[in-house]
Write a protein that holds these residues in place. Sequence first.
Motif, PDB file in Angstrom:
ATOM      1  N   UNK A   1       1.718  12.602  -1.400  1.00 48.86           N
ATOM      2  CA  UNK A   1       1.770  11.930  -2.682  1.00 48.86           C
ATOM      3  C   UNK A   1       0.588  10.963  -2.809  1.00 48.86           C
ATOM      4  N   UNK A   2      -0.063  10.985  -3.943  1.00 47.33           N
ATOM      5  CA  UNK A   2      -1.139  10.053  -4.244  1.00 47.33           C
ATOM      6  C   UNK A   2      -0.539   8.655  -4.375  1.00 47.33           C
ATOM      7  N   UNK A   3      -1.234   7.669  -3.819  1.00 46.37           N
ATOM      8  CA  UNK A   3      -0.797   6.284  -3.921  1.00 46.37           C
ATOM      9  C   UNK A   3      -1.903   5.462  -4.578  1.00 46.37           C
ATOM     10  N   UNK A   4      -1.500   4.372  -5.208  1.00 47.52           N
ATOM     11  CA  UNK A   4      -2.438   3.461  -5.847  1.00 47.52           C
ATOM     12  C   UNK A   4      -2.440   2.160  -5.060  1.00 47.52           C
ATOM     13  N   UNK A   5      -3.620   1.681  -4.719  1.00 47.13           N
ATOM     14  CA  UNK A   5      -3.783   0.408  -4.016  1.00 47.13           C
ATOM     15  C   UNK A   5      -4.548  -0.533  -4.931  1.00 47.13           C
ATOM     16  N   UNK A   6      -3.998  -1.730  -5.134  1.00 44.56           N
ATOM     17  CA  UNK A   6      -4.595  -2.667  -6.070  1.00 44.56           C
ATOM     18  C   UNK A   6      -4.984  -3.945  -5.336  1.00 44.56           C
ATOM     19  N   UNK A   7      -6.241  -4.310  -5.450  1.00 42.85           N
ATOM     20  CA  UNK A   7      -6.747  -5.599  -4.984  1.00 42.85           C
ATOM     21  C   UNK A   7      -6.275  -6.582  -6.056  1.00 42.85           C
ATOM     22  N   UNK A   8      -5.054  -7.108  -5.884  1.00 43.40           N
ATOM     23  CA  UNK A   8      -4.285  -7.642  -6.998  1.00 43.40           C
ATOM     24  C   UNK A   8      -4.498  -9.112  -7.338  1.00 43.40           C
ATOM     25  N   UNK A   9      -5.118  -9.903  -6.471  1.00 46.27           N
ATOM     26  CA  UNK A   9      -5.181 -11.341  -6.737  1.00 46.27           C
ATOM     27  C   UNK A   9      -5.732 -11.684  -8.118  1.00 46.27           C
ATOM     28  N   UNK A  10      -6.811 -11.107  -8.526  1.00 44.61           N
ATOM     29  CA  UNK A  10      -7.410 -11.439  -9.824  1.00 44.61           C
ATOM     30  C   UNK A  10      -7.434 -10.233 -10.750  1.00 44.61           C
ATOM     31  N   UNK A  11      -6.569  -9.268 -10.516  1.00 42.26           N
ATOM     32  CA  UNK A  11      -6.577  -8.029 -11.292  1.00 42.26           C
ATOM     33  C   UNK A  11      -5.909  -8.239 -12.656  1.00 42.26           C
ATOM     34  N   UNK A  12      -6.640  -8.014 -13.752  1.00 35.58           N
ATOM     35  CA  UNK A  12      -6.068  -8.226 -15.084  1.00 35.58           C
ATOM     36  C   UNK A  12      -5.279  -7.033 -15.634  1.00 35.58           C
ATOM     37  N   UNK A  13      -5.183  -5.949 -14.870  1.00 34.75           N
ATOM     38  CA  UNK A  13      -4.515  -4.742 -15.390  1.00 34.75           C
ATOM     39  C   UNK A  13      -3.298  -4.336 -14.547  1.00 34.75           C
ATOM     40  N   UNK A  14      -2.631  -5.297 -13.949  1.00 41.35           N
ATOM     41  CA  UNK A  14      -1.456  -4.987 -13.121  1.00 41.35           C
ATOM     42  C   UNK A  14      -0.348  -4.316 -13.942  1.00 41.35           C
ATOM     43  N   UNK A  15      -0.106  -4.812 -15.145  1.00 44.92           N
ATOM     44  CA  UNK A  15       0.938  -4.206 -15.986  1.00 44.92           C
ATOM     45  C   UNK A  15       0.600  -2.766 -16.341  1.00 44.92           C
ATOM     46  N   UNK A 145      -6.803  13.789 -11.663  1.00 44.88           N
ATOM     47  CA  UNK A 145      -7.756  14.394 -10.736  1.00 44.88           C
ATOM     48  C   UNK A 145      -7.267  14.262  -9.290  1.00 44.88           C
ATOM     49  N   UNK A 146      -6.789  13.078  -8.929  1.00 39.94           N
ATOM     50  CA  UNK A 146      -6.304  12.848  -7.561  1.00 39.94           C
ATOM     51  C   UNK A 146      -5.098  13.734  -7.247  1.00 39.94           C
ATOM     52  N   UNK A 147      -4.178  13.842  -8.200  1.00 41.30           N
ATOM     53  CA  UNK A 147      -3.003  14.693  -7.977  1.00 41.30           C
ATOM     54  C   UNK A 147      -3.411  16.156  -7.821  1.00 41.30           C
ATOM     55  N   UNK A 148      -4.373  16.574  -8.613  1.00 35.87           N
ATOM     56  CA  UNK A 148      -4.861  17.963  -8.524  1.00 35.87           C
ATOM     57  C   UNK A 148      -5.523  18.202  -7.163  1.00 35.87           C
ATOM     58  N   UNK A 149      -6.382  17.261  -6.735  1.00 32.63           N
ATOM     59  CA  UNK A 149      -7.030  17.385  -5.423  1.00 32.63           C
ATOM     60  C   UNK A 149      -5.993  17.414  -4.303  1.00 32.63           C
ATOM     61  N   UNK A 150      -5.002  16.543  -4.376  1.00 33.16           N
ATOM     62  CA  UNK A 150      -3.978  16.462  -3.331  1.00 33.16           C
ATOM     63  C   UNK A 150      -3.192  17.768  -3.287  1.00 33.16           C
ATOM     64  N   UNK A 151      -2.854  18.318  -4.453  1.00 31.82           N
ATOM     65  CA  UNK A 151      -2.080  19.577  -4.500  1.00 31.82           C
ATOM     66  C   UNK A 151      -2.886  20.747  -3.977  1.00 31.82           C
ATOM     67  N   UNK A 152      -4.205  20.757  -4.204  1.00 32.38           N
ATOM     68  CA  UNK A 152      -5.058  21.838  -3.704  1.00 32.38           C
ATOM     69  C   UNK A 152      -5.172  21.815  -2.194  1.00 32.38           C
ATOM     70  N   UNK A 153      -5.070  20.635  -1.606  1.00 29.59           N
ATOM     71  CA  UNK A 153      -5.227  20.497  -0.154  1.00 29.59           C
ATOM     72  C   UNK A 153      -3.895  20.647   0.582  1.00 29.59           C
TER      73      UNK A 153
END
Length: 156
Positions: A1-15, A145-153
């Motif tokens: 499964x694709x995962x998202x990692x966020x450098x969250x301290x000053x990230x304005x797009x968390x929501x 794109x990430x999900x497609x790449x992960x499924x192909x592999x």
Amino acid sequence: MVKIYVDADACPVKNEIERIATRHNLVAYMVCNGGIRPSRNPLVKLVIVNNTIDAADEWIIDHIEKTDICVTNDIPLAEHCLKKGALAIKANGTKFTDDNIGIAIATREMMGKIRELGEVTSGPPPFSKEDRSKFLNYMETIVRSAKKQRNQKAPS
């Protein structure tokens, strides 16, 4: 499964990341030094690291895998993620790629040297509605794109 990692301290797009994670049923790790309220969404995991410099970056680098996604404005972190085969995007929607990361690193170093010489430089422009919209559009594309790449592999 694709995962998202966020450098969250000053990230304005968390929501926005939470909405995308929910739409695609992906786990999103909000990595920070503290001060962020945990989400009630079970797909959003809050990771609090110690307060040392680059602790959040190091945690992300240690955990991110090929085809995972990193949301960061930190150019060296993006470079490490790309080297691991992950995807990286800034909060304003700018994608980091193997083709543009070298220029971004060089520009960062050059600006640092200029500041060391006492020159006053301007920071990035203020975050705008257009940046948020661009982020949402590109993030959607990157997730697909990430999900497609992960499924192909994945083994059959």
